[in-house]
Design an enzyme around this catalytic site. Structure first.
Site, short mmCIF file in Angstrom:
data_model
loop_
_atom_site.label_atom_id
_atom_site.label_comp_id
_atom_site.label_asym_id
_atom_site.label_seq_id
_atom_site.Cartn_x
_atom_site.Cartn_y
_atom_site.Cartn_z
N ASP A 132 0.83 -1.20 0.00
CA ASP A 132 0.00 0.00 0.00
C ASP A 132 0.87 1.26 0.00
O ASP A 132 2.10 1.18 0.10
CB ASP A 132 -0.91 -0.05 1.23
CG ASP A 132 -2.30 0.48 0.95
OD1 ASP A 132 -2.45 1.31 0.06
OD2 ASP A 132 -3.24 0.08 1.67
N ASP A 190 -10.37 3.09 -3.04
CA ASP A 190 -11.15 1.90 -2.68
C ASP A 190 -12.55 1.92 -3.29
O ASP A 190 -13.30 2.90 -3.16
CB ASP A 190 -11.28 1.80 -1.16
CG ASP A 190 -9.92 1.62 -0.50
OD1 ASP A 190 -8.89 1.76 -1.19
OD2 ASP A 190 -9.90 1.35 0.70
C1 GLA Z 1 -6.12 1.23 1.65
C2 GLA Z 1 -6.28 0.21 0.54
C3 GLA Z 1 -7.34 -0.80 0.94
C4 GLA Z 1 -6.96 -1.47 2.25
C5 GLA Z 1 -6.75 -0.42 3.34
C6 GLA Z 1 -6.17 -1.02 4.61
O1 GLA Z 1 -7.25 2.02 1.77
O2 GLA Z 1 -6.61 0.85 -0.65
O3 GLA Z 1 -7.53 -1.77 -0.07
O4 GLA Z 1 -5.80 -2.25 2.05
O5 GLA Z 1 -5.85 0.59 2.89
O6 GLA Z 1 -5.94 -0.07 5.60
#
Ligand code: GLA
Length: 386
Positions: A132, A190
């Site tokens: 990430d 997301d």
């Molecule tokens: C980000 C990513 C998600 C998830 C969260 C976890 O938002 O895009 O897919 O992995 O972090 O904290």
């Protein structure tokens, strides 16, 4: 012996803990999920990676040797034992970290510890890393640099570890994802369990409709070994979990699956597969639909035309046929007619048309094909091209 498939030869498939469980995860959940992937038949459909997302370590730092520490309350037997268990079921296991000091949820990240962390994961038998980008510098150069560091660290372990980049598309990872060793890269923030974006003008809380639009712009960049990742699936969440946007209708979930498959996106299930209802199972396990995603040519669909709110997408398949999606993004039903020339086919001789969701041959196609397409529905067809 069967020849070993190279990593990410087709879009990776599996399950990820985040969408449903967020920080509320533990080894029992992961074991039960892996069991369910086998008992439901998901494994036989190709779902392979069981990925532990954010929040698996202790929050306050590393051990005296600088190693990441699995939270003993969540993973009392450690990750290695869990990896062995998952492997014993014929599945693979994935883990999560971040290219900064802290992950998105505030747990220790891997920046500056790339080699040490990669070696630790390899020693546990990890097969997949989602990496990430929270708390990291915004510019593209830093991102390339940080993702390269981890890519090299993974390579140095000598273990085959699928590398999933998650910087949400802002720094054009489709242009450099492969060169840093990546096998897939997120194209958006997301995706929530919603048709439209949750918040106006934000990068996060993306609706399914918006994500597939982003995918459309990037089609030419996905392919064998490196995929545009339209994000984890929201199928089956039905308003529950971390990414709740109220849930989608059946037809919207079906469109979500159809278009992720047309786009050659990785298919990472986000719902609780221990309690898989029949409707969700039918969406996740239609083998003819999954075959579109997993087709060995690995060519993401292109949008050929727009007619009002309706669109026609086409994806070439390795058997010479084409998959065609008739998608209605509008809010009222429409009759969509497409002629052979518009989808690049000759109108003679007649061609067989198969409805992939119904798994039925539905027509002989000569000059044109017409379908009534409901709001937010996708008709997913396979058309012989000879
Ligand atoms: C980000 C990513 C998600 C998830 C969260 C976890 O938002 O895009 O897919 O992995 O972090 O904290």
């Amino acid at each position: 012996m069967a020849e070993k498939k190279p990593l990410a030869a087709t879009p990776p498939m599996g399950w990820n803990s985040w969408n449903m469980f967020g920080s509320n995860l533990n080894e029992e959940l992961i074991r039960e999920t892996a069991d369910a992937i086998v008992s439901t038949g998901l494994r036989e459909c190709g779902y392979e990676y069981v990925v532990i997302d954010d929040c698996w370590t202790v929050k306050d730092g590393r051990d005296p040797h600088g190693n990441l520490v699995p939270d003993p309350r969540k993973f009392p037997n450690g990750i290695k034992a869990l990896a062995d268990y998952v492997h014993g079921l014929g599945l693979k296991i994935g883990i999560y970290s971040d290219a900064a000091d802290r992950t998105c949820a505030g747990y220790p990240g891997s920046y500056g510890f790339e080699e040490q962390d990669a070696a630790l994961w390899a020693s546990w038998g990890i097969d997949f890393l989602k990496y990430d980008y929270c708390n990291a510098p915004e510019d593209q150069e830093s991102a390339i640099n940080r993702y390269t560091r981890m890519g090299e660290a993974l390579r140095k372990t000598g273990r085959e570890i699928l590398y999933s980049l998650c910087e949400w598309g802002g720094r054009n990872p489709h242009l450099w994802g492969r060169s840093v060793g990546g096998h897939m890269w997120r194209v958006s923030g997301d995706v929530f369990d919603s048709w439209v974006n949750i918040w106006k003008d934000t990068y996060y809380g993306i609706g399914v409709d918006v994500s597939l639009e982003i995918g459309a712009q990037l089609a030419e960049y996905g392919g064998v070994g490196g995929w545009n990742d339209l994000d984890m699936l929201v199928v089956g969440l039905k308003g529950k979990g971390q990414v709740s946007g109220g849930g989608l209708s059946f037809l919207e979930y079906q469109t979500h699956m159809s278009m992720w498959c047309m786009a050659c996106s990785p298919l990472m299930i986000g719902c609780d597969v221990r309690y898989l209802d029949q409707e969700t199972a039918s969406l996740l396990m239609n083998r003819e639909v999954l075959a579109v995603d997993q087709d060995p040519l690995g060519i993401p669909a292109k949008r050929l035309l727009k007619r009002g709110d309706c669109e026609v997408w086409k994806k070439p398949l390795s058997d010479g046929a084409v998959a065609v999606a008739l998608l209605n993004r509008g809010s009222s039903g429409a009759d969509l007619t497409v002629n052979a020339g518009e989808i690049g086919l000759l109108d003679d001789p007649p061609k067989l048309v198969r409805d992939l969701w119904a798994q039925q041959d539905v027509a002989e196609f000569t000059k044109e094909i017409s379908r009534r397409v409901q709001p937010h529905e996708t008709k997913l067809l396979k058309i012989d091209s000879t």
